[in-house]
Design a protein around this motif. Structure first.
Motif, PDB file in Angstrom:
ATOM      1  N   ALA A 283       0.900  -1.366   0.231  1.00 24.60           N
ATOM      2  CA  ALA A 283      -0.242  -0.288   0.508  1.00 24.60           C
ATOM      3  C   ALA A 283       1.232   1.470  -0.036  1.00 24.60           C
ATOM      4  N   ARG A 284       1.871   0.839   1.311  1.00 19.51           N
ATOM      5  CA  ARG A 284       3.100   1.902   1.071  1.00 19.51           C
ATOM      6  C   ARG A 284       3.916   2.754  -0.700  1.00 19.51           C
ATOM      7  N   MET A 285       3.702   1.284  -1.329  1.00 18.37           N
ATOM      8  CA  MET A 285       4.905   1.766  -2.521  1.00 18.37           C
ATOM      9  C   MET A 285       4.024   2.057  -3.170  1.00 18.37           C
ATOM     10  N   GLN A 286       2.571   2.147  -3.767  1.00 14.05           N
ATOM     11  CA  GLN A 286       1.740   2.440  -4.710  1.00 14.05           C
ATOM     12  C   GLN A 286       0.834   3.994  -4.634  1.00 14.05           C
ATOM     13  N   LEU A 287       1.124   4.228  -3.540  1.00  9.13           N
ATOM     14  CA  LEU A 287       0.316   5.755  -2.850  1.00  9.13           C
ATOM     15  C   LEU A 287       1.772   6.546  -2.576  1.00  9.13           C
ATOM     16  N   SER A 288       2.490   6.010  -2.165  1.00  8.15           N
ATOM     17  CA  SER A 288       4.140   7.058  -2.770  1.00  8.15           C
ATOM     18  C   SER A 288       4.078   7.486  -4.140  1.00  8.15           C
ATOM     19  N   ALA A 289       4.165   6.578  -4.825  1.00  7.55           N
ATOM     20  CA  ALA A 289       3.666   6.983  -6.190  1.00  7.55           C
ATOM     21  C   ALA A 289       3.102   7.567  -6.976  1.00  7.55           C
ATOM     22  N   GLN A 290       1.737   7.216  -6.270  1.00  5.77           N
ATOM     23  CA  GLN A 290       1.068   8.012  -6.602  1.00  5.77           C
ATOM     24  C   GLN A 290       0.997   9.716  -5.980  1.00  5.77           C
ATOM     25  N   TYR A 291       1.545   9.801  -5.042  1.00  2.40           N
ATOM     26  CA  TYR A 291       1.593  11.055  -4.281  1.00  2.40           C
ATOM     27  C   TYR A 291       2.851  11.752  -4.920  1.00  2.40           C
ATOM     28  N   LEU A 292       4.061  11.275  -4.886  1.00  2.00           N
ATOM     29  CA  LEU A 292       5.177  11.423  -5.341  1.00  2.00           C
ATOM     30  C   LEU A 292       5.190  11.911  -6.501  1.00  2.00           C
ATOM     31  N   ALA A 293       4.169  11.513  -8.075  1.00  2.00           N
ATOM     32  CA  ALA A 293       4.446  12.822  -8.857  1.00  2.00           C
ATOM     33  C   ALA A 293       3.339  13.682  -9.394  1.00  2.00           C
ATOM     34  N   ARG A 298       4.476  18.165  -1.105  1.00  2.00           N
ATOM     35  CA  ARG A 298       5.898  18.068  -0.856  1.00  2.00           C
ATOM     36  C   ARG A 298       5.927  16.774   0.016  1.00  2.00           C
ATOM     37  N   VAL A 299       7.551  15.984   0.162  1.00  2.00           N
ATOM     38  CA  VAL A 299       7.044  15.474   0.827  1.00  2.00           C
ATOM     39  C   VAL A 299       7.080  14.830   2.048  1.00  2.00           C
ATOM     40  N   THR A 300       7.699  16.034   2.948  1.00  2.00           N
ATOM     41  CA  THR A 300       6.823  16.197   4.225  1.00  2.00           C
ATOM     42  C   THR A 300       5.605  15.269   4.378  1.00  2.00           C
ATOM     43  N   ASP A 301       3.873  16.109   3.750  1.00  2.00           N
ATOM     44  CA  ASP A 301       2.882  15.337   3.129  1.00  2.00           C
ATOM     45  C   ASP A 301       2.859  14.321   3.129  1.00  2.00           C
ATOM     46  N   VAL A 302       4.073  13.586   2.417  1.00  2.00           N
ATOM     47  CA  VAL A 302       3.719  12.281   1.749  1.00  2.00           C
ATOM     48  C   VAL A 302       3.914  11.735   2.486  1.00  2.00           C
ATOM     49  N   ALA A 303       4.841  12.050   3.476  1.00  2.00           N
ATOM     50  CA  ALA A 303       5.723  11.123   4.855  1.00  2.00           C
ATOM     51  C   ALA A 303       4.576  11.259   5.952  1.00  2.00           C
ATOM     52  N   GLU A 304       3.692  11.831   6.085  1.00  2.00           N
ATOM     53  CA  GLU A 304       2.950  11.601   7.214  1.00  2.00           C
ATOM     54  C   GLU A 304       0.865  11.095   6.317  1.00  2.00           C
ATOM     55  N   LEU A 305       0.766  11.182   4.565  1.00  2.00           N
ATOM     56  CA  LEU A 305      -0.476  10.488   4.411  1.00  2.00           C
ATOM     57  C   LEU A 305      -0.149   8.800   4.251  1.00  2.00           C
ATOM     58  N   LEU A 306       1.220   8.231   4.471  1.00  2.00           N
ATOM     59  CA  LEU A 306       1.951   7.125   4.410  1.00  2.00           C
ATOM     60  C   LEU A 306       1.932   6.627   5.883  1.00  2.00           C
ATOM     61  N   GLY A 307       1.743   7.157   6.811  1.00  2.00           N
ATOM     62  CA  GLY A 307       1.784   6.758   8.405  1.00  2.00           C
ATOM     63  C   GLY A 307       3.173   7.260   8.949  1.00  2.00           C
ATOM     64  N   TYR A 308       4.214   7.817   8.647  1.00  2.00           N
ATOM     65  CA  TYR A 308       5.354   8.368   9.366  1.00  2.00           C
ATOM     66  C   TYR A 308       5.607   9.377   9.780  1.00  2.00           C
ATOM     67  N   THR A 321      13.546   0.982  -0.646  1.00  2.00           N
ATOM     68  CA  THR A 321      12.671   0.220  -1.665  1.00  2.00           C
ATOM     69  C   THR A 321      12.753   0.402  -2.270  1.00  2.00           C
ATOM     70  N   PHE A 322      13.435   2.170  -3.365  1.00  2.00           N
ATOM     71  CA  PHE A 322      12.958   2.041  -4.826  1.00  2.00           C
ATOM     72  C   PHE A 322      14.235   2.706  -5.017  1.00  2.00           C
ATOM     73  N   GLY A 323      15.180   2.174  -4.625  1.00  2.00           N
ATOM     74  CA  GLY A 323      16.871   2.989  -4.046  1.00  2.00           C
ATOM     75  C   GLY A 323      16.432   4.391  -4.863  1.00  2.00           C
ATOM     76  N   GLN A 324      15.904   5.101  -4.256  1.00  2.00           N
ATOM     77  CA  GLN A 324      16.576   6.402  -4.325  1.00  2.00           C
ATOM     78  C   GLN A 324      15.396   7.427  -3.189  1.00  2.00           C
ATOM     79  N   SER A 325      15.861   8.671  -2.998  1.00  2.00           N
ATOM     80  CA  SER A 325      15.273   9.363  -1.615  1.00  2.00           C
ATOM     81  C   SER A 325      14.024   9.720  -2.204  1.00  2.00           C
ATOM     82  N   PRO A 326      13.080  10.240  -1.618  1.00  2.00           N
ATOM     83  CA  PRO A 326      11.834  10.960  -2.345  1.00  2.00           C
ATOM     84  C   PRO A 326      11.751  11.757  -3.358  1.00  2.00           C
ATOM     85  N   ARG A 327      13.426  12.327  -2.468  1.00  2.00           N
ATOM     86  CA  ARG A 327      13.594  13.929  -3.742  1.00  2.00           C
ATOM     87  C   ARG A 327      13.986  13.592  -5.339  1.00  2.00           C
TER      88      ARG A 327
END
Length: 341
Positions: A283-293, A298-308, A321-327
């Motif tokens: 779930a986090r992988m799919q939603l992270s890709a969707q949000y960061l697209a 903001r990366v801080t918003d995505v972190a919060e939405l994914l429960g971090y 997970t992806f071999g890259q930082s969110p930014r």
């Protein structure tokens, strides 16, 4: 778990591609599909192949509203053998519940969620996939079909309060189809794909309901088809997506919401061939890709939405997970969009 969708999900694809002056056959072959395979609307095909086909077709044809154009071609009957059960429920709320009940017979990867905020309901749609996949066209298609289903229940004069898209706004020339399908002002660069409706709409009567017909259709389906109730894993996936933004997507909270002990839920997930951590990560992988697209997220918003609890924890997970930082991931996608443009 199998990630399957009925061929009927591609209803309207061929005539629309022809109207856009694009030959779909090479695109089908590229994704392991063929016109012959798509001849039977009840045939199950790889959902991932269908997603990729629509994304590649939108790029090849230069049509960013391909999914919405396909949604305009849909009717309730395109839901197949389950359409009579779904369409003849007594209220919109019951129609949407039936849609979720028969998810496996329609699209096993699509999750419909209800979120209430005061007098409003968000009908949110997400795809549950083992690995992230671009789904802009499929998300637009699913949202357009949902809006048409609601209008078929409550009357063509009905409209949602608003419609939200996770992607950017299209060129002005492509806006008319949004107004035709949704009859309200669309909002773009949102946190989710979904409709916002009045909570009272869920209890409004279905203008076309026939309880006897719905009951007969359900009996018929159960007598001729293998039951396709949602698996425990699918129930858990949906609960995870609901609890993630509040930081409560733990096995303890999910088990409690399902009326189970943690140990019982673990055993049921093992029987489904998976585990809670695997579903949470998916779930986090799919939603992270969707949000960061979304370039406005903001990366801080995505972190919060994914429960971090912290951006550092999210960054470490994303890098592993992806071999890259969110930014770095966002920068790479931005460069790819610039190359296409």
């Amino acid at each position: 778990m199998a990630e399957l969708v009925r061929v009927a999900a591609l209803t309207g694809y061929f005539p629309i591609m022809r109207s856009l002056g694009t030959d779909p056959r090479p695109l089908l072959r590229e994704n392991g599909l063929s016109p012959e395979l798509l001849a039977n609307p009840e045939q199950l095909i790889s959902a991932r192949a269908a997603f990729r086909l629509l994304e590649r077709s939108a790029t090849a044809s230069g049509c960013v509203t391909l999914g919405l154009r396909m949604a305009e071609e849909r009717a309730v009957a395109n839901l197949g053998v389950t359409s009579l059960v779904i369409a003849h429920q007594p209220t919109l709320g019951r129609v949407l519940q039936a849609l979720g009940e028969f998810r496996n017979r329609i699209n096993s990867t699509l999750v419909l969620q209800f979120e209430r905020f005061g007098d409003e309901i968000i009908l949110r749609e997400d795809f549950s996939l083992s690995t992230p996949e671009p789904t802009r066209q499929s998300s637009d298609l699913a949202l357009g079909v949902l809006a048409r289903l609601c209008a078929s229940v409550l009357g063509e004069a009905w409209a949602p309060l608003s419609v939200c898209f996770a992607h950017e706004a299209p060129p002005a020339a492509d806006m008319p189809i949004f107004r035709r399908l949704f009859r309200c002002q669309p909002e773009f660069n949102c946190e989710f794909h979904g409709l916002v409706i009045a909570a009272s709409d869920l209890d409004r009567p279905n203008l076309r309901a026939d309880s006897d017909l719905a009951h007969h259709a359900r009996d018929l389906i159960e007598s001729i088809m293998t039951p396709a109730l949602r698996t425990t894993a699918q129930e858990v996936e949906q609960a995870i997506m609901i609890f993630l933004p509040s930081g409560r997507a733990t096995i303890q909270h999910v088990a409690a919401s399902m009326g189970l002990t943690v140990r019982t839920l673990q055993r049921m997930l093992i029987a489904d061939g998976t585990g809670f951590s695997e579903l949470l990560n998916r779930a986090r992988m799919q939603l992270s890709a969707q949000y960061l697209a979304n370039p406005r997220m903001r990366v801080t918003d995505v972190a919060e939405l994914l429960g971090y609890a912290s951006i550092g924890a999210f960054t470490r997970w994303h890098s592993l997970t992806f071999g890259q930082s969110p930014r770095q991931w966002q920068a790479a996608r931005k460069a790819a969009r610039s190359d296409i443009a």
